[in-house]
Design a protein around this motif. Structure first.
Motif, PDB file in Angstrom:
ATOM      1  N   ASN A 148      -1.638  10.612  10.809  1.00 40.04           N
ATOM      2  CA  ASN A 148      -2.162   9.260  11.028  1.00 40.04           C
ATOM      3  C   ASN A 148      -2.976   8.835   9.811  1.00 40.04           C
ATOM      4  O   ASN A 148      -3.338   9.659   8.975  1.00 40.04           O
ATOM      5  N   ALA A 149      -3.287   7.549   9.713  1.00 42.56           N
ATOM      6  CA  ALA A 149      -4.066   7.043   8.573  1.00 42.56           C
ATOM      7  C   ALA A 149      -5.220   6.182   9.060  1.00 42.56           C
ATOM      8  O   ALA A 149      -5.047   5.321   9.920  1.00 42.56           O
ATOM      9  N   VAL A 150      -6.393   6.449   8.503  1.00 46.00           N
ATOM     10  CA  VAL A 150      -7.565   5.582   8.656  1.00 46.00           C
ATOM     11  C   VAL A 150      -8.109   5.347   7.258  1.00 46.00           C
ATOM     12  O   VAL A 150      -8.351   6.299   6.517  1.00 46.00           O
ATOM     13  N   LEU A 187       0.795  -1.227   0.000  1.00 45.61           N
ATOM     14  CA  LEU A 187       0.000   0.000   0.000  1.00 45.61           C
ATOM     15  C   LEU A 187       0.833   1.284   0.000  1.00 45.61           C
ATOM     16  O   LEU A 187       0.319   2.370   0.265  1.00 45.61           O
ATOM     17  N   GLY A 188       2.136   1.166  -0.284  1.00 45.48           N
ATOM     18  CA  GLY A 188       2.998   2.335  -0.194  1.00 45.48           C
ATOM     19  C   GLY A 188       3.373   2.676   1.228  1.00 45.48           C
ATOM     20  O   GLY A 188       4.046   3.672   1.483  1.00 45.48           O
ATOM     21  N   LEU A 189       2.963   1.827   2.176  1.00 45.08           N
ATOM     22  CA  LEU A 189       3.165   2.079   3.606  1.00 45.08           C
ATOM     23  C   LEU A 189       3.922   0.953   4.294  1.00 45.08           C
ATOM     24  O   LEU A 189       3.987   0.907   5.517  1.00 45.08           O
ATOM     25  N   ASP A 190       4.479   0.027   3.494  1.00 45.69           N
ATOM     26  CA  ASP A 190       5.106  -1.185   4.025  1.00 45.69           C
ATOM     27  C   ASP A 190       4.098  -1.993   4.843  1.00 45.69           C
ATOM     28  O   ASP A 190       4.432  -2.613   5.850  1.00 45.69           O
ATOM     29  N   GLY A 191       2.853  -1.980   4.373  1.00 42.86           N
ATOM     30  CA  GLY A 191       1.785  -2.726   5.033  1.00 42.86           C
ATOM     31  C   GLY A 191       1.283  -2.025   6.281  1.00 42.86           C
ATOM     32  O   GLY A 191       1.963  -1.194   6.876  1.00 42.86           O
ATOM     33  N   VAL A 192       0.056  -2.355   6.657  1.00 47.10           N
ATOM     34  CA  VAL A 192      -0.534  -1.867   7.907  1.00 47.10           C
ATOM     35  C   VAL A 192      -1.212  -3.048   8.575  1.00 47.10           C
ATOM     36  O   VAL A 192      -2.118  -3.663   7.998  1.00 47.10           O
ATOM     37  N   GLY A 193      -0.795  -3.382   9.786  1.00 52.43           N
ATOM     38  CA  GLY A 193      -1.325  -4.585  10.407  1.00 52.43           C
ATOM     39  C   GLY A 193      -1.032  -5.784   9.519  1.00 52.43           C
ATOM     40  O   GLY A 193       0.090  -5.956   9.032  1.00 52.43           O
ATOM     41  N   ASP A 194      -2.061  -6.568   9.238  1.00 57.52           N
ATOM     42  CA  ASP A 194      -1.879  -7.767   8.420  1.00 57.52           C
ATOM     43  C   ASP A 194      -2.507  -7.583   7.042  1.00 57.52           C
ATOM     44  O   ASP A 194      -3.151  -8.487   6.513  1.00 57.52           O
ATOM     45  N   VAL A 222      -5.876   1.163  10.472  1.00 58.41           N
ATOM     46  CA  VAL A 222      -5.495   2.361  11.210  1.00 58.41           C
ATOM     47  C   VAL A 222      -3.990   2.305  11.414  1.00 58.41           C
ATOM     48  O   VAL A 222      -3.459   1.295  11.880  1.00 58.41           O
ATOM     49  N   ALA A 223      -3.300   3.378  11.043  1.00 59.49           N
ATOM     50  CA  ALA A 223      -1.853   3.461  11.218  1.00 59.49           C
ATOM     51  C   ALA A 223      -1.518   4.755  11.941  1.00 59.49           C
ATOM     52  O   ALA A 223      -1.891   5.836  11.489  1.00 59.49           O
ATOM     53  N   GLN A 224      -0.847   4.649  13.066  1.00 59.82           N
ATOM     54  CA  GLN A 224      -0.473   5.819  13.859  1.00 59.82           C
ATOM     55  C   GLN A 224       1.012   5.724  14.227  1.00 59.82           C
ATOM     56  O   GLN A 224       1.375   4.896  15.060  1.00 59.82           O
ATOM     57  N   PRO A 225       1.862   6.534  13.571  1.00 57.30           N
ATOM     58  CA  PRO A 225       1.573   7.404  12.438  1.00 57.30           C
ATOM     59  C   PRO A 225       1.499   6.610  11.137  1.00 57.30           C
ATOM     60  O   PRO A 225       1.737   5.400  11.128  1.00 57.30           O
ATOM     61  N   GLN A 226       1.198   7.318  10.041  1.00 57.77           N
ATOM     62  CA  GLN A 226       1.048   6.624   8.763  1.00 57.77           C
ATOM     63  C   GLN A 226       2.359   5.969   8.324  1.00 57.77           C
ATOM     64  O   GLN A 226       2.377   4.870   7.792  1.00 57.77           O
ATOM     65  N   ILE A 227       3.482   6.654   8.533  1.00 57.37           N
ATOM     66  CA  ILE A 227       4.788   6.141   8.143  1.00 57.37           C
ATOM     67  C   ILE A 227       5.379   5.331   9.303  1.00 57.37           C
ATOM     68  O   ILE A 227       5.452   5.821  10.427  1.00 57.37           O
ATOM     69  N   PRO A 228       5.805   4.074   9.078  1.00 55.34           N
ATOM     70  CA  PRO A 228       6.379   3.278  10.160  1.00 55.34           C
ATOM     71  C   PRO A 228       7.760   3.787  10.576  1.00 55.34           C
ATOM     72  O   PRO A 228       8.407   4.477   9.783  1.00 55.34           O
ATOM     73  N   PRO A 229       8.202   3.446  11.831  1.00 55.15           N
ATOM     74  CA  PRO A 229       7.554   2.595  12.824  1.00 55.15           C
ATOM     75  C   PRO A 229       6.363   3.297  13.465  1.00 55.15           C
ATOM     76  O   PRO A 229       6.312   4.523  13.498  1.00 55.15           O
ATOM     77  N   ARG A 230       5.422   2.508  13.976  1.00 55.78           N
ATOM     78  CA  ARG A 230       4.151   3.038  14.426  1.00 55.78           C
ATOM     79  C   ARG A 230       3.867   2.715  15.894  1.00 55.78           C
ATOM     80  O   ARG A 230       4.320   1.711  16.429  1.00 55.78           O
ATOM     81  N   ASN A 231       3.046   3.571  16.462  1.00 59.33           N
ATOM     82  CA  ASN A 231       2.525   3.301  17.793  1.00 59.33           C
ATOM     83  C   ASN A 231       1.269   2.437  17.733  1.00 59.33           C
ATOM     84  O   ASN A 231       0.924   1.763  18.702  1.00 59.33           O
TER      85      ASN A 231
END
Length: 426
Positions: A353-355, A200-207, A368-377
């Protein structure tokens, strides 16, 4: 003392809410002027639905002039031809010019279809869902395709920085073809520059890797990752599959009766090649306050902002600017203008952040990615039929707010509500 003028360029998702929110924040302390190339706002996230006639264009569009007039915000649909930062001036397409004290650039992207031979809806061999007018044309082409079904190729070309709509459209097509009972006549291939499905251009989010691979596999959609499209001709896509070392691993000639790939983005001509304002692709350079370092009276938000990729990939992959991220940029800019008009330096920063709600017609994936760019909380994703229903509710909510000219946060309030995760602090 004259009232300062704040000019906003671009009445898309980011620019429209920016004009509302800045106006609400500064009140009568500044004059707000919107420059757009159209009188119409379109809810772009619904374009994939338009392309299969689940929505008509007018259902997702808002006529802007009377709303801006009611909010006492100036408006012109002449469109920006060229920005002259040193002179604090914007040339319009109608030959007129507008001076500004502060400028907010929210133009969105220029679509780089011309970078690949035969690509795109205007004289090319593929359709598009990037603009609502494109999606309407894609719907006409889809109706013709269904009379004589064949292979479909969907995805995102090299350099693309928006991948959710590609997955959405592939799976919406799958759902619609099943409803028409012709899915068995339509082999489908998903082609993407991503190094893996769900990147997704984000190195994945979750699974997202597992979730989206499972969706494609369960729906009998084949895929090619690390894909570099070399050209299109009528009924054929020519694709190179690139190895990790950058060499060509294999070549694919993919026949199609219908094809939609998202293009790479670049800055619009009005801002491109202005030293100190943009990077080589024409995206606006900003600091942590959304402010250009060379021209501090210029701010930018949304897709037009320069963001470096998350890391090296065999094929160029851009970073998406999602709605929640854009909304946080808008709020930071509005609050910074309050400080600037008070004679202070800006201090507010976007949260980035990303939703995302990716609808598949009969289900979907949310993350949900917080923040959008990894590493994330926070790094969370889920799937289910509820995502489809949530996307419908979100569309209605957002369009209602645009029609009312309201500036309260859209994405945070609704997205957290429909996903039932209020406990996750954004």
């Amino acid at each position: 003392m004259t009232t300062p003028r704040i000019v906003v360029i671009g009445a898309g998702l980011g620019g429209t809410i920016a004009a509302y929110e800045i106006n609400g924040a500064v009140g009568n302390r500044a004059e707000i002027l919107m420059i757009s190339d159209s009188d119409t706002y379109s809810f772009v996230p619904s374009n994939p639905w338009v392309a299969v006639r689940w929505r008509e264009p007018e259902a997702i569009q808002v006529h802007l002039p009377p709303i801006f007039a009611k909010k006492r915000i100036g408006f012109t649909s002449a469109g920006a031809k060229r920005i002259h930062p040193a002179e604090k001036r914007v040339d319009l397409n109608n030959g007129e010019s507008v001076n500004y004290d502060y400028l907010v650039i929210a133009t969105g992207p220029d679509l780089a279809f011309d970078e690949i031979e035969g690509f795109g809806p205007n004289g090319g061999h593929t359709v598009s869902v990037c603009h609502t007018s494109h999606a309407s044309e894609a719907a006409d082409a889809f109706e013709e395709f269904c009379k004589n079904p064949g292979p479909i190729v969907v995805g995102a070309a090299q350099g693309a920085s928006c991948y959710g709509p590609a997955y959405e459209f592939a799976l919406i097509l799958d759902t619609e073809l099943k409803r028409r009972k012709i899915r068995d006549k339509v082999p489908m291939t998903f082609v993407t520059a991503e190094p893996y499905i769900g990147h997704l251009g984000l190195d994945g989010v979750g699974d997202t890797k597992t979730l989206l691979e499972s969706e494609l596999r369960n729906r009998h959609i084949k895929w090619i990752t690390n894909a570099r499209v070399t050209s299109f001709e009528a009924g054929m896509a020519h694709v190179e599959e690139v190895a990790d070392d950058g060499s060509v691993k294999s070549k694919h000639d993919l026949p199609f009766g219908y094809s939609m790939l998202l293009p790479a983005f670049r800055g619009v001509p009005a801002v491109r090649d202005i030293e100190g304002l943009t990077n080589p692709r024409g995206f606006i350079l900003v600091d942590k306050h959304q402010r250009n370092p060379k021209f501090p009276e210029i701010f930018a938000l949304g897709v037009c902002v320069a963001i470096p990729p998350t890391g090296p990939t065999p094929v160029p992959v851009g970073v998406p600017k999602t709605g929640f991220m854009i909304e946080s940029m808008v709020t930071a800019i509005a609050e910074n203008f309050v400080e600037i008009l008070d004679g202070k330096e800006p201090t507010h920063e976007a949260t980035w952040n990303a939703v995302c709600l990716a609808d598949f017609g009969d289900g979907g994936v949310a993350f949900v990615a917080q923040p959008q760019i990894p590493p994330r909380n926070l790094n969370w994703s889920a799937s289910g039929k509820w995502v489809h229903l949530a996307k419908i509710g979100f569309e209605k909510y957002f369009l209602r707010k645009v029609r009312k000219g309201e500036s309260e946060p859209f994405y945070e309030k609704l997205a957290l509500h429909v996903m039932g995760i209020r406990k996750l602090k954004m």
